[in-house]
Write an enzyme that holds these catalytic residues in place. Structure first.
Site, mmCIF file in Angstrom:
data_model
loop_
_atom_site.group_PDB
_atom_site.id
_atom_site.type_symbol
_atom_site.label_atom_id
_atom_site.label_comp_id
_atom_site.label_asym_id
_atom_site.label_seq_id
_atom_site.Cartn_x
_atom_site.Cartn_y
_atom_site.Cartn_z
ATOM 1 N N GLY A 155 -4.674 -2.270 5.544
ATOM 2 C CA GLY A 155 -3.877 -3.386 5.029
ATOM 3 C C GLY A 155 -4.463 -4.754 5.363
ATOM 4 O O GLY A 155 -4.618 -5.622 4.510
ATOM 5 N N ARG A 156 -4.828 -4.946 6.633
ATOM 6 C CA ARG A 156 -5.288 -6.286 7.053
ATOM 7 C C ARG A 156 -6.724 -6.579 6.634
ATOM 8 O O ARG A 156 -7.242 -7.650 6.904
ATOM 9 C CB ARG A 156 -5.087 -6.460 8.563
ATOM 10 C CG ARG A 156 -5.715 -5.382 9.402
ATOM 11 C CD ARG A 156 -5.195 -5.432 10.839
ATOM 12 N NE ARG A 156 -5.651 -4.283 11.623
ATOM 13 C CZ ARG A 156 -5.023 -3.123 11.685
ATOM 14 N NH1 ARG A 156 -3.924 -2.925 10.990
ATOM 15 N NH2 ARG A 156 -5.499 -2.135 12.429
ATOM 16 N N LYS B 147 0.840 -1.199 0.000
ATOM 17 C CA LYS B 147 0.000 0.000 0.000
ATOM 18 C C LYS B 147 0.878 1.253 0.000
ATOM 19 O O LYS B 147 0.683 2.167 -0.778
ATOM 20 C CB LYS B 147 -0.894 -0.038 1.245
ATOM 21 C CG LYS B 147 -1.911 1.057 1.313
ATOM 22 C CD LYS B 147 -2.840 0.804 2.488
ATOM 23 C CE LYS B 147 -3.637 2.039 2.820
ATOM 24 N NZ LYS B 147 -4.470 1.869 4.005
ATOM 25 N N HIS C 24 -1.868 -33.428 18.108
ATOM 26 C CA HIS C 24 -0.660 -34.172 18.464
ATOM 27 C C HIS C 24 0.472 -33.232 18.877
ATOM 28 O O HIS C 24 1.641 -33.611 18.845
ATOM 29 C CB HIS C 24 -0.244 -35.065 17.286
ATOM 30 C CG HIS C 24 -1.303 -36.099 17.006
ATOM 31 N ND1 HIS C 24 -1.351 -37.310 17.650
ATOM 32 C CD2 HIS C 24 -2.395 -36.056 16.197
ATOM 33 C CE1 HIS C 24 -2.413 -37.986 17.232
ATOM 34 N NE2 HIS C 24 -3.063 -37.246 16.360
ATOM 35 N N GLU D 245 -3.471 -7.099 15.368
ATOM 36 C CA GLU D 245 -3.018 -5.781 14.926
ATOM 37 C C GLU D 245 -4.149 -4.761 15.090
ATOM 38 O O GLU D 245 -3.909 -3.576 15.276
ATOM 39 C CB GLU D 245 -2.536 -5.842 13.461
ATOM 40 C CG GLU D 245 -1.684 -4.651 13.061
ATOM 41 C CD GLU D 245 -0.957 -4.838 11.732
ATOM 42 O OE1 GLU D 245 0.085 -5.511 11.709
ATOM 43 O OE2 GLU D 245 -1.442 -4.322 10.708
HETATM 44 O O1 F6P Z 1 2.604 -4.771 9.730
HETATM 45 C C1 F6P Z 1 2.339 -3.414 9.623
HETATM 46 C C2 F6P Z 1 1.754 -3.048 8.323
HETATM 47 O O2 F6P Z 1 1.661 -1.666 8.285
HETATM 48 C C3 F6P Z 1 0.418 -3.729 8.072
HETATM 49 O O3 F6P Z 1 -0.643 -3.076 8.631
HETATM 50 C C4 F6P Z 1 0.402 -3.812 6.587
HETATM 51 O O4 F6P Z 1 -0.530 -4.729 6.162
HETATM 52 C C5 F6P Z 1 1.822 -4.197 6.301
HETATM 53 O O5 F6P Z 1 2.581 -3.481 7.238
HETATM 54 C C6 F6P Z 1 2.309 -3.962 4.906
HETATM 55 O O6 F6P Z 1 2.272 -2.606 4.540
HETATM 56 P P1 F6P Z 1 2.386 -2.167 3.030
HETATM 57 O O7 F6P Z 1 1.244 -2.764 2.281
HETATM 58 O O8 F6P Z 1 2.335 -0.672 3.038
HETATM 59 O O9 F6P Z 1 3.701 -2.669 2.496
#
Ligand code: F6P
Length: 566
Positions: free
Chosen positions: A267-268, A206, A384, A353
């Site tokens: 992002g998530r 992103k 297991h 997160e």
């Molecule tokens: O782990 C932190 C974070 O900012 C996430 O929220 C995000 O999904 C990930 O890093 C990747 O970020 P980017 O898509 O900007 O590379």
């Protein structure tokens, strides 16, 4: 806003936690034959059973009151309406718009989100078709056979989890590889198996500044340029998914090969956006659309079902009850479907997160535990490994069992063996085995009284361990979309109940800043004196050993070349 702990329902929950606990689930089942009927919810193609939890009608009613007092429904409506609910980053939260079929304009900062989504989906569809038909080829005009998605966190976990889960739906047009770790071992292994002439790299970031992703992307680019001996190859073999157009252009990716992301997609929560390009290339655009439809069907359920019949609301209330009132500080996700192997890892980011925080929306320190640590593993493998802990440790770990009724294979007996374990484990965690029952079993086997006395305590299972069960008809693109959306909305509801901001992730930033500084010290082989003595000591040791290894390596190199000329 009234602090959560001042709410009447909150105070009642505290009283109930003190008076109704320890709750005896087995007794509750004996007393109420309709318990399963009361405490499960069915949708067309899935069932959610929450009857094995520490709840009765009073607890549930109070939890639902709490949801009302926290204005959960209003918060939900604000999210869907595109209000700026991500306050610390000043953003709307609209991953739901990515899977919505609504044509009603939805405006964010002067742009109609509906239009943006439709246009981007059309762009993805066109590109996928061009790759599949062999119209988009590599630099030497060869058809693309492999895609390598480079990204991390939300830019990796969703696509990787979905591609693995939906292998049965893959179109056999491309192989999908994922690189997320900056440990060069991962990308080295992927590069060793692919042909540069037939590979498409998707850089998914992103921000397009995430250092691990950019390190991997640059390595891949160098590898490709070295092969073709031309920078010109980059435009044919790289596409990007990003909201940082300038940085992507700087990298050398052609503008028509940039797929957009927007600030209103976290992002998530981005596996419904162009971040899903690897998914669409792997399982085809139609299957990807079905995944979106599954997600949207849960959005409709979340919006329309009354709170007491609303699966994500109940899921959130249960986790909230467990973590904030009963003090259960970990929860486990147990999929009994091989396809869902990466699902626990996916949920770890989504939930921890989002809600792994300890200040309120007003910035005050919260006096109650927020979310539990989430972990998990495919059911049978877990059985297991760590189920011993679930059954006999003194911790209570609420579990989510997830299984499918129909399998994708037709091998005799496997499904019944698998699902027998699935049902047995949630049953066993609840019923346990009493001292009395153990003693009777041992007596039946002919053990003496003293042998029984010595052995019995080790074989007792306390039982009374809570769990939910989610039973899917079958794992399909549609039901996977539903499953992910259920948890997404659960996470949202938890954030509202806990009064925390679920859509920022400042806690991940600190490590990034520190790592940058340490990277510089490592590159310059210069350990800063103004840092703690532990880090200083570790860095000095690391650099000294590394220098020693490189001397040894060159000695070894000299020795090898000497041997080969001998
Ligand atoms: O782990 C932190 C974070 O900012 C996430 O929220 C995000 O999904 C990930 O890093 C990747 O970020 P980017 O898509 O900007 O590379």
């Amino acid at each position: 806003m009234t602090a959560r702990t001042q709410l009447a329902s909150w105070q009642k929950l505290e009283q109930l936690a003190a008076s109704a606990i320890p709750f005896d689930v087995n007794k509750a089942f004996n007393q109420d034959p309709s318990r399963f009927d009361k405490y499960h919810i069915e949708l067309d193609n899935l069932l959610f059973d929450y009857s094995k939890n520490f709840i009765n009608d009073e607890v549930l009613a109070t939890l639902l009151n709490c949801a009302r007092e926290c204005r959960l429904e209003q918060a939900r409506d604000s999210m869907f309406a595109g209000s700026t609910i991500n306050k610390t980053e000043n953003r709307a939260v609209l991953h739901t718009a990515l899977r919505s079929k609504s044509t009603q304009p939805l405006m964010v900062e002067g742009h109609n989100v509906r239009l943006q989504v439709t246009q981007e989906l059309a762009k993805i569809e066109r590109f996928v078709e061009r790759v599949h038909l062999g119209h988009h080829t590599g630099y030497s005009n060869k058809v693309i056979t492999d895609i390598v998605s480079i990204g991390v966190g939300g830019s990796n976990l969703g696509p990787e989890m979905v591609c693995q889960a939906l292998t049965r739906y893959a179109l056999a047009k491309v192989n999908a590889h994922f690189v997320s770790n900056v440990d060069g071992e991962q990308i080295s292994q992927v590069l060793a198996t692919i042909n540069p002439e037939t590979t498409l790299f998707i850089v998914a970031s992103k921000t397009f500044t995430t250092s691990e992703t950019m390190t991997n992307a640059n390595t891949a680019k160098q590898w490709l340029v070295n092969y073709f001996k031309s920078e010109g190859a980059v435009a044919k073999h790289f596409v990007a998914v990003s909201s940082n157009l300038d940085k992507v252009a700087e990298f050398g990716i052609a503008s028509d090969h940039i797929f957009a992301m927007w600030d209103w997609v976290g992002g998530r929560f981005s596996m419904w956006s162009a971040i899903a390009l690897p998914i669409a290339l792997y399982i085809g655009f139609d299957h990807f659309k079905t995944l979106l439809e599954g997600g949207e069907s849960i959005d409709q359920h979340f919006i329309n079902a009354p709170l007491a019949q609303n699966i994500p609301v109940i899921m959130a209330l249960l986790s909230f009850w467990h973590a904030s009132f009963l003090g259960h500080q970990s929860q486990v996700i147990l999929p009994y479907d091989q396809a869902l192997a990466r699902f626990p890892a996916y949920l770890q980011q989504a939930e921890m997160e989002s809600n792994g925080k300890s200040v309120s929306t007003q910035g005050e320190s919260l006096p109650y535990p927020t979310v539990a640590a989430l972990w998990g593993e495919i059911g049978i493998n877990g059985q297991h490994a760590f189920y011993q802990y679930l059954h006999q440790s003194n911790a209570i770990v609420p579990a989510d069992f997830i299984g499918s009724i129909a399998s994708h294979h037709s091998l005799d007996n496997h499904q019944q063996v698998l699902m027998a374990n699935f049902f047995a484990q949630s049953q066993g965690l609840m019923t346990g085995v009493s001292q009395q029952a153990v003693e009777a079993q041992l007596a039946d086997k002919g053990l003496s009284a003293s042998q029984i006395q010595a052995l019995a305590p080790h074989k007792v299972h306390q039982g009374n361990k809570p769990s939910n069960t989610i039973l899917l008809d079958k794992l399909t693109p549609f039901s996977l979309g539903q499953l992910v959306a259920l948890y997404e909305h659960k996470i949202f509801c938890q954030g509202v109940l806990l009064d925390i901001h679920s859509f920022d992730q400042w806690g991940v930033e600190l490590g990034k800043v520190l790592a940058k500084n340490i990277e510089q010290q490592l590159n310059e082989q210069q350990v800063e004196s103004n840092q703690d003595s532990s880090t200083r000591g570790l860095l000095s040791y690391y650099l000294a050993k590394q220098a020693q290894f490189s001397t040894n390596d060159s000695q070894l190199g000299e020795l090898n070349s000497k041997n080969s000329t001998d």
